[in-house]
Write a protein that holds these residues in place. Sequence first.
Motif, PDB file in Angstrom:
ATOM      1  N   ALA A  78      41.496  13.349  -6.187  1.00  0.00           N
ATOM      2  CA  ALA A  78      42.313  14.208  -7.036  1.00  0.00           C
ATOM      3  C   ALA A  78      41.552  15.482  -7.363  1.00  0.00           C
ATOM      4  O   ALA A  78      40.319  15.502  -7.350  1.00  0.00           O
ATOM      5  N   TYR A  79      42.294  16.538  -7.665  1.00  0.00           N
ATOM      6  CA  TYR A  79      41.627  17.783  -8.039  1.00  0.00           C
ATOM      7  C   TYR A  79      40.793  17.615  -9.296  1.00  0.00           C
ATOM      8  O   TYR A  79      39.671  18.116  -9.380  1.00  0.00           O
ATOM      9  N   GLU A  80      41.339  16.886 -10.288  1.00  0.00           N
ATOM     10  CA  GLU A  80      40.582  16.637 -11.511  1.00  0.00           C
ATOM     11  C   GLU A  80      40.989  15.294 -12.101  1.00  0.00           C
ATOM     12  O   GLU A  80      42.133  14.860 -11.960  1.00  0.00           O
ATOM     13  N   TRP A  81      40.034  14.635 -12.744  1.00  0.00           N
ATOM     14  CA  TRP A  81      40.263  13.390 -13.475  1.00  0.00           C
ATOM     15  C   TRP A  81      39.686  13.599 -14.862  1.00  0.00           C
ATOM     16  O   TRP A  81      38.489  13.716 -15.048  1.00  0.00           O
ATOM     17  N   ILE A  82      40.586  13.693 -15.837  1.00  0.00           N
ATOM     18  CA  ILE A  82      40.223  13.977 -17.224  1.00  0.00           C
ATOM     19  C   ILE A  82      40.637  12.780 -18.067  1.00  0.00           C
ATOM     20  O   ILE A  82      41.781  12.323 -17.989  1.00  0.00           O
ATOM     21  N   ASP A  83      39.724  12.278 -18.860  1.00  0.00           N
ATOM     22  CA  ASP A  83      40.013  11.080 -19.635  1.00  0.00           C
ATOM     23  C   ASP A  83      39.856  11.362 -21.114  1.00  0.00           C
ATOM     24  O   ASP A  83      38.842  11.918 -21.555  1.00  0.00           O
ATOM     25  N   GLU A 139      37.740  -0.808 -18.245  1.00  0.00           N
ATOM     26  CA  GLU A 139      38.497  -0.120 -19.295  1.00  0.00           C
ATOM     27  C   GLU A 139      39.930   0.035 -18.816  1.00  0.00           C
ATOM     28  O   GLU A 139      40.192   0.728 -17.837  1.00  0.00           O
ATOM     29  N   GLY A 140      40.856  -0.623 -19.506  1.00  0.00           N
ATOM     30  CA  GLY A 140      42.266  -0.530 -19.156  1.00  0.00           C
ATOM     31  C   GLY A 140      42.923   0.667 -19.813  1.00  0.00           C
ATOM     32  O   GLY A 140      42.849   0.830 -21.036  1.00  0.00           O
ATOM     33  N   GLU A 141      43.583   1.481 -18.987  1.00  0.00           N
ATOM     34  CA  GLU A 141      44.176   2.721 -19.481  1.00  0.00           C
ATOM     35  C   GLU A 141      45.536   2.984 -18.839  1.00  0.00           C
ATOM     36  O   GLU A 141      45.830   2.489 -17.752  1.00  0.00           O
ATOM     37  N   VAL A 142      46.324   3.804 -19.522  1.00  0.00           N
ATOM     38  CA  VAL A 142      47.505   4.432 -18.938  1.00  0.00           C
ATOM     39  C   VAL A 142      47.142   5.868 -18.588  1.00  0.00           C
ATOM     40  O   VAL A 142      46.346   6.499 -19.294  1.00  0.00           O
ATOM     41  N   CYS A 143      47.704   6.374 -17.502  1.00  0.00           N
ATOM     42  CA  CYS A 143      47.406   7.750 -17.078  1.00  0.00           C
ATOM     43  C   CYS A 143      48.698   8.467 -16.712  1.00  0.00           C
ATOM     44  O   CYS A 143      49.698   7.843 -16.352  1.00  0.00           O
ATOM     45  N   CYS A 144      48.652   9.770 -16.779  1.00  0.00           N
ATOM     46  CA  CYS A 144      49.726  10.573 -16.208  1.00  0.00           C
ATOM     47  C   CYS A 144      49.141  11.480 -15.132  1.00  0.00           C
ATOM     48  O   CYS A 144      47.988  11.896 -15.200  1.00  0.00           O
ATOM     49  N   ILE A 145      49.943  11.733 -14.117  1.00  0.00           N
ATOM     50  CA  ILE A 145      49.596  12.666 -13.054  1.00  0.00           C
ATOM     51  C   ILE A 145      50.421  13.922 -13.287  1.00  0.00           C
ATOM     52  O   ILE A 145      51.650  13.861 -13.414  1.00  0.00           O
ATOM     53  N   LEU A 146      49.744  15.039 -13.372  1.00  0.00           N
ATOM     54  CA  LEU A 146      50.375  16.274 -13.813  1.00  0.00           C
ATOM     55  C   LEU A 146      50.804  17.156 -12.648  1.00  0.00           C
ATOM     56  O   LEU A 146      50.203  17.128 -11.567  1.00  0.00           O
ATOM     57  N   GLY A 147      51.828  17.948 -12.902  1.00  0.00           N
ATOM     58  CA  GLY A 147      52.128  19.097 -12.056  1.00  0.00           C
ATOM     59  C   GLY A 147      51.290  20.266 -12.542  1.00  0.00           C
ATOM     60  O   GLY A 147      50.336  20.100 -13.309  1.00  0.00           O
ATOM     61  N   LEU A 244      47.475  15.537 -25.583  1.00  0.00           N
ATOM     62  CA  LEU A 244      46.290  15.674 -24.738  1.00  0.00           C
ATOM     63  C   LEU A 244      46.424  16.863 -23.791  1.00  0.00           C
ATOM     64  O   LEU A 244      45.448  17.591 -23.554  1.00  0.00           O
ATOM     65  N   VAL A 245      47.623  17.067 -23.239  1.00  0.00           N
ATOM     66  CA  VAL A 245      47.840  18.237 -22.376  1.00  0.00           C
ATOM     67  C   VAL A 245      47.578  19.512 -23.159  1.00  0.00           C
ATOM     68  O   VAL A 245      46.894  20.426 -22.683  1.00  0.00           O
ATOM     69  N   ALA A 256      48.481  21.044  -9.944  1.00  0.00           N
ATOM     70  CA  ALA A 256      49.201  19.813  -9.631  1.00  0.00           C
ATOM     71  C   ALA A 256      48.252  18.830  -8.956  1.00  0.00           C
ATOM     72  O   ALA A 256      47.478  19.194  -8.070  1.00  0.00           O
ATOM     73  N   GLY A 257      48.316  17.569  -9.387  1.00  0.00           N
ATOM     74  CA  GLY A 257      47.410  16.566  -8.863  1.00  0.00           C
ATOM     75  C   GLY A 257      46.275  16.241  -9.803  1.00  0.00           C
ATOM     76  O   GLY A 257      45.411  15.431  -9.478  1.00  0.00           O
ATOM     77  N   THR A 258      46.264  16.834 -10.988  1.00  0.00           N
ATOM     78  CA  THR A 258      45.294  16.469 -12.025  1.00  0.00           C
ATOM     79  C   THR A 258      45.737  15.154 -12.673  1.00  0.00           C
ATOM     80  O   THR A 258      46.921  14.975 -12.988  1.00  0.00           O
ATOM     81  N   ILE A 259      44.796  14.239 -12.872  1.00  0.00           N
ATOM     82  CA  ILE A 259      45.080  12.967 -13.545  1.00  0.00           C
ATOM     83  C   ILE A 259      44.507  13.021 -14.955  1.00  0.00           C
ATOM     84  O   ILE A 259      43.355  13.419 -15.153  1.00  0.00           O
ATOM     85  N   LEU A 260      45.309  12.595 -15.928  1.00  0.00           N
ATOM     86  CA  LEU A 260      44.916  12.614 -17.337  1.00  0.00           C
ATOM     87  C   LEU A 260      45.047  11.206 -17.898  1.00  0.00           C
ATOM     88  O   LEU A 260      46.125  10.603 -17.858  1.00  0.00           O
ATOM     89  N   GLY A 261      43.932  10.660 -18.417  1.00  0.00           N
ATOM     90  CA  GLY A 261      43.919   9.296 -18.913  1.00  0.00           C
ATOM     91  C   GLY A 261      44.017   9.208 -20.421  1.00  0.00           C
ATOM     92  O   GLY A 261      43.640  10.127 -21.152  1.00  0.00           O
ATOM     93  N   SER A 262      44.486   8.055 -20.876  1.00  0.00           N
ATOM     94  CA  SER A 262      44.680   7.813 -22.317  1.00  0.00           C
ATOM     95  C   SER A 262      43.407   7.373 -23.015  1.00  0.00           C
ATOM     96  O   SER A 262      43.323   7.418 -24.237  1.00  0.00           O
ATOM     97  N   GLY A 263      42.416   6.914 -22.270  1.00  0.00           N
ATOM     98  CA  GLY A 263      41.296   6.208 -22.867  1.00  0.00           C
ATOM     99  C   GLY A 263      41.631   4.737 -23.049  1.00  0.00           C
ATOM    100  O   GLY A 263      42.775   4.297 -22.833  1.00  0.00           O
TER     101      GLY A 263
END
Length: 325
Positions: A78-83, A139-147, A244-245, A256-263
């Motif tokens: 992915a271009y970026e993985w932000i948690d 670490e169990g998390e929910v994530c969103c993949i962004l445009g 978070l966004v 587009a393709g950035t992943i953002l995690g909930s922690g």
Amino acid sequence: MRLATVRDGSRDGRLVVVRRDGDAVLDARSVARTLQDALDRWDACAASLRALAATLDAGDVDGEPLDPDQLLSPLPRAYEWIDGSAYLNHVRLVRKARGAEPPPTLETDPLVYQGGSGVLLAPTEDIPLQDPAWGLDLEGEVCCILGDVPRGTRASEAARCVRLLCLANDVTLRSLVPAELAKGFGFFQSKPATAFSPFAVTPDELGPAWRDGRVLLRLTVRWNGKVVGDLDAGPEMHFSFLDLVQHVAKTRAFTAGTILGSGTISNADRARGWSCIAEQRALELIDHGEATTRFLAAGDTVELEMRDGAGRNVFGTIAQRVVPG
């Protein structure tokens, strides 16, 4: 609509749509070669991908049987993985256990770090453990993949940037964390490759379980086949994905393709269990002055999944084994 990436010998795999029952997939390369390709051209691709999914669900085409072991992470890189760290119960517990006060801005300013995104683990890929003394944790998390996210995007505008949702096992080497934080420059060696769920799903696939930038479903966590967590991911997510966004986009734009995690998903009700060993160890330290639950070892298995009200395994199962690295 649910999407997945099948191994084909290339770095990025091939894009498929997933049948509603999760047992079959249909090649989507007539629309987009990869998930990243689809994200780059989302406005042009989304309707066609939905149409493919509809033909598969209707039985108009058979598709091909789904083999979980042939799936990569939806985005193998992915271009970026932000948690983030949106579950404040988790932050408070782990800091209390080590005698540290939470930051004064805990409830107003999200905590985030940027992880490695060039190599992401497949949902059934082994977790290598080079040295047991490093303290391997899940670490169990929910994530969103962004445009595409413009700089300065506000929470009120952020829903239009959320393309897909998935789960993550954000692996941590706990014993390496203190020395890294003591340098005042954040995580690096203590955060190896993260694994993601087999399926990435559009928010509408969750129906009312997607609300106000939160996933209102329970995460089940199994360690060596035993359920150690049955956690409600919704109400105690203090900062939503929309919050978070807004936070991460304050000074930067994201592609587009950035992943953002909930922690780490965490509930104040101890009966719900836990989604990371560090939290259980924190409770043991607070209650008894000694942590007794061990970290992961070679041969252990870890599984994470979320089911909806009908019992459907929405994101598929992250099912990994720890192996000597």
